[in-house]
Scaffold this motif. Structure first.
Motif, PDB file in Angstrom:
ATOM      1  N   VAL A 107     -12.342 -16.092  -7.313  1.00  7.93           N
ATOM      2  CA  VAL A 107     -12.827 -16.403  -8.664  1.00  7.93           C
ATOM      3  C   VAL A 107     -12.523 -17.852  -9.020  1.00  7.93           C
ATOM      4  O   VAL A 107     -13.383 -18.562  -9.560  1.00  7.93           O
ATOM      5  N   VAL A 121     -12.909 -11.503 -13.096  1.00  5.84           N
ATOM      6  CA  VAL A 121     -12.617 -12.556 -14.067  1.00  5.84           C
ATOM      7  C   VAL A 121     -11.527 -12.088 -15.021  1.00  5.84           C
ATOM      8  O   VAL A 121     -10.573 -12.824 -15.308  1.00  5.84           O
ATOM      9  N   VAL A 127     -20.082 -16.606 -11.888  1.00  5.09           N
ATOM     10  CA  VAL A 127     -19.155 -16.090 -10.871  1.00  5.09           C
ATOM     11  C   VAL A 127     -19.828 -14.997 -10.056  1.00  5.09           C
ATOM     12  O   VAL A 127     -19.728 -14.964  -8.829  1.00  5.09           O
TER      13      VAL A 127
END
Length: 157
Positions: free
Chosen positions: A42, A85, A70
């Protein structure tokens, strides 16, 4: 071109080898736990799409990095990226804010801890490249590194 001369099978052997090994090894060295590899993924995705530090905002040049960014970068669905996330935010590697251009979206940025994790990941990656190509001539190492960078740039990785 003869079968095997195109590099395709060799490329996929390398990808299979490293996809099973690098993640846990890098994560354990950098965070102390193998399961934190998702944080590295990430952080790299956010860093790859963020405006460079110190760069002035240029209209349209840099969009806010979002969960969707992402997801796209990692080849995941939105819900999977959202969980990753969320975990990276909880671990202190990312900060969430309301996106400037669309108040309904969250904008992501690296925290100091996230920048440190990214720097550590980059150092680890450089070290692994050096180890894997240690027996090669320097010219071959540089040429191969250039080809890898070119391939990554062309596929948007």
């Amino acid at each position: 071109m003869e079968e095997g001369d195109d590099g395709g099978p060799a490329l996929f052997r390398v990808v299979r080898f490293w996809s099973r090994r690098w993640a846990g090894r890098a994560s354990e060295e950098l965070t102390g736990e193998q399961r934190h590899v998702q944080h590295i993924l990430v952080v790299e995705a956010v860093a790859a799409n963020a405006r460079p530090a110190g760069a002035a905002p240029v209209a349209g040049a840099y969009e806010a990095v979002t969960v969707g960014t992402v997801a796209h970068r990692l080849g995941l669905d939105h819900s999977g990226a959202s969980r990753m996330v969320r975990d990276a935010v909880e671990a202190g590697y990312l900060a969430r804010a309301t996106a400037e251009r669309d108040r309904r979206r969250a904008s992501l940025r690296l925290t100091e801890s996230g920048r440190e994790l990214l720097a550590g990941a980059r150092q680890w990656q450089h070290r692994m490249f050096e180890e894997l190509t240690a027996s090669w001539a320097e010219q071959d190492r540089r040429r191969f590194a250039g080809y890898l960078q070119r391939l990554a740039d062309e596929v948007g990785a």
